[in-house]
Design a protein around this motif. Structure first.
Motif, PDB file in Angstrom:
ATOM      1  N   GLU A 112       0.534  -1.020  -0.042  1.00 42.05           N
ATOM      2  CA  GLU A 112       0.181   0.364  -0.266  1.00 42.05           C
ATOM      3  C   GLU A 112       0.840   0.737  -0.175  1.00 42.05           C
ATOM      4  OE1 GLU A 112      -3.046   2.366   2.757  1.00 42.05           O
ATOM      5  OE2 GLU A 112      -2.963   0.319   3.403  1.00 42.05           O
ATOM      6  N   VAL A 113       0.398   2.017  -1.181  1.00 41.56           N
ATOM      7  CA  VAL A 113       1.512   2.683  -1.320  1.00 41.56           C
ATOM      8  C   VAL A 113       1.000   4.365  -1.908  1.00 41.56           C
ATOM      9  CG1 VAL A 113       4.080   1.691  -1.698  1.00 41.56           C
ATOM     10  CG2 VAL A 113       2.295   2.704  -3.218  1.00 41.56           C
ATOM     11  N   PRO A 114       1.199   5.434  -1.666  1.00 33.96           N
ATOM     12  CA  PRO A 114       1.171   6.847  -1.998  1.00 33.96           C
ATOM     13  C   PRO A 114       0.828   6.938  -3.224  1.00 33.96           C
ATOM     14  CG  PRO A 114       2.418   7.602  -0.905  1.00 33.96           C
ATOM     15  CD  PRO A 114       2.027   5.748  -0.556  1.00 33.96           C
ATOM     16  N   VAL A 115      -0.137   6.911  -4.460  1.00 32.63           N
ATOM     17  CA  VAL A 115       1.056   7.130  -5.742  1.00 32.63           C
ATOM     18  C   VAL A 115       0.267   8.917  -6.277  1.00 32.63           C
ATOM     19  CG1 VAL A 115      -0.071   5.916  -7.813  1.00 32.63           C
ATOM     20  CG2 VAL A 115       0.183   4.582  -6.389  1.00 32.63           C
ATOM     21  N   THR A 116       0.910   9.613  -6.851  1.00 33.77           N
ATOM     22  CA  THR A 116       0.290  11.368  -8.047  1.00 33.77           C
ATOM     23  C   THR A 116       0.830  11.215  -8.764  1.00 33.77           C
ATOM     24  OG1 THR A 116       2.036  11.675  -6.824  1.00 33.77           O
ATOM     25  CG2 THR A 116       0.050  12.283  -5.324  1.00 33.77           C
ATOM     26  N   ALA A 117      -0.470  11.036 -10.058  1.00 32.84           N
ATOM     27  CA  ALA A 117       0.122  11.139 -11.298  1.00 32.84           C
ATOM     28  C   ALA A 117       0.463  12.497 -11.587  1.00 32.84           C
ATOM     29  CB  ALA A 117      -0.585  10.633 -11.928  1.00 32.84           C
ATOM     30  N   GLY A 118       1.121  13.660 -10.788  1.00 32.17           N
ATOM     31  CA  GLY A 118       0.914  15.339 -11.394  1.00 32.17           C
ATOM     32  C   GLY A 118       0.382  15.272 -10.226  1.00 32.17           C
ATOM     33  N   ARG A 120      -2.398  14.718  -9.954  1.00 34.80           N
ATOM     34  CA  ARG A 120      -3.809  13.602  -9.195  1.00 34.80           C
ATOM     35  C   ARG A 120      -4.038  12.456  -8.509  1.00 34.80           C
ATOM     36  NH1 ARG A 120      -6.256  10.276 -13.890  1.00 34.80           N
ATOM     37  NH2 ARG A 120      -4.568  11.169 -14.482  1.00 34.80           N
ATOM     38  N   PRO A 121      -4.439  12.453  -7.532  1.00 34.20           N
ATOM     39  CA  PRO A 121      -4.363  11.260  -6.339  1.00 34.20           C
ATOM     40  C   PRO A 121      -4.307   9.599  -7.719  1.00 34.20           C
ATOM     41  CG  PRO A 121      -6.168  11.947  -6.112  1.00 34.20           C
ATOM     42  CD  PRO A 121      -4.882  13.345  -7.275  1.00 34.20           C
ATOM     43  N   GLY A 122      -3.906   9.255  -7.457  1.00 38.36           N
ATOM     44  CA  GLY A 122      -4.043   7.959  -8.058  1.00 38.36           C
ATOM     45  C   GLY A 122      -4.533   6.946  -6.650  1.00 38.36           C
ATOM     46  N   ASP A 123      -4.278   5.817  -7.050  1.00 36.79           N
ATOM     47  CA  ASP A 123      -4.549   3.852  -6.128  1.00 36.79           C
ATOM     48  C   ASP A 123      -3.898   2.947  -6.114  1.00 36.79           C
ATOM     49  OD1 ASP A 123      -6.768   5.250  -4.022  1.00 36.79           O
ATOM     50  OD2 ASP A 123      -7.885   5.389  -6.132  1.00 36.79           O
TER      51      ASP A 123
END
Length: 318
Positions: A112-118, A120-123
């Motif tokens: 379980e990790v934080p994901v961001t694209a620019g 924008r948060p991801g999952d």
């Protein structure tokens, strides 16, 4: 147990960092259909290219390698429309930061990790469409150790013995990533999976591993076997893709003589001179000279085992 850094020859870096038109998104030496790149802005503690590995070469001294959790990599590939065998990234503990030079779909599975694209948060466990030039940030693992990133089209570095996997022990395949590296991407073969979200499983605080009898079980005393199956061990910080070292009750030997090197398989529990068991993982050597007391039936849970995690062994009938 730590392996030396693989050779970073100029030939390999030219294959991964093609000059001229290949860098602009045209086919290059990594294969036809290269349509973009991953630029490594921050490589993190250990990020490697992994696929399903290269089984079948042990007779030449080459282990399987590949992702430590094959199911997690397969899932990431399915989420972005790749064949399950496509190469992705295995990301260890501290995360990484990447720039994608083409519009594409990505998915992260595993820890379980934080994901961001620019901005924008991801999952984790969800396909994410990103535009060209996007900086993808995968943060430190909240639980567990390793994540797997798939990108539509897969990572198109040259295969070695049929696999693009990094072998950290022998140095086969691409070397572990460094800041500034560039990885070519293959052409997407299909659209992302029609799923909304797959929920990651949080690693267990205590691992229960099925132990099969090893070829040198008779080299250990009955006390050693009772300790192995009856006491708890903890994962040592001195662990990596080669093997998980354990700390706990030492295993006394009944035979004190030397053992000629013999074959080692995935999951083999070798006992060095200090009596502390060592479970071999994907980048294990194919031969070894210390006796193997048993073989773990499934080493996948160890992919997410942090130092200090409790490990208990049990026989197949328990």
């Amino acid at each position: 147990m730590a392996a030396g850094r693989p050779d970073r020859s100029g030939a390999f870096r030219r294959a991964r960092r093609p000059a001229g038109p290949a860098r602009a998104g045209h086919p290059g030496p990594a294969g036809d259909g290269v349509t973009g790149e991953i630029e490594v802005l921050r490589a993190g503690a250990l990020t490697t290219v992994q696929d399903l590995g290269r089984p079948g070469w042990a007779h030449l001294g080459v282990p399987r390698s590949g992702a430590l959790d094959l199911a997690a990599l397969r899932l990431a590939n399915r989420l972005v429309g790749n064949p399950e065998r496509a190469a992705g990234l295995e990301i260890t503990l501290t995360g990484c930061e990447l720039r994608l030079t083409r519009a594409t779909t990505v998915a992260v599975t595993g820890a379980e990790v934080p994901v961001t694209a620019g901005a924008r948060p991801g999952d984790t466990g969800r396909p994410l469409t990103v535009p060209a030039g996007t900086v993808l940030r995968i943060g430190p693992a909240r639980h567990g150790v390793r994540s797997w990133l798939a990108v539509a089209g897969g990572i198109d570095v040259p295969p070695v013995l049929g696999s693009r996997a990094t072998d950290t022990l022998s140095g086969l395949g691409p070397p572990p990533l460094r800041d500034g590296d560039r990885l070519p991407l293959g052409a997407p073969l299909g659209g992302p999976a029609p799923v909304d979200l797959t929920v990651p499983e949080r690693p267990a605080a205590e691992l229960h591993l099925t132990l099969l009898a090893g070829p040198r079980e008779d080299w250990f005393t009955p006390t050693a076997l009772d300790r192995l199956l009856g006491t708890a061990y903890t994962v040592s910080p001195v662990s990596n893709r080669v093997g998980a070292r354990l700390a706990g009750a030492a295993l006394p030997r009944a035979v004190a003589g030397e053992l000629p090197s013999e074959g080692i398989v995935l999951g083999a529990v070798q006992v060095p001179a200090d009596g502390q068991p060592l479970i071999f993982l994907a980048d294990h050597p194919t031969t070894g000279g210390y006796p193997v007391v048993g073989v773990v039936a499934d080493v996948t849970p160890l992919a997410q085992a942090r130092p200090g995690t409790t490990v208990r062994f049990h026989g197949p009938q328990r």
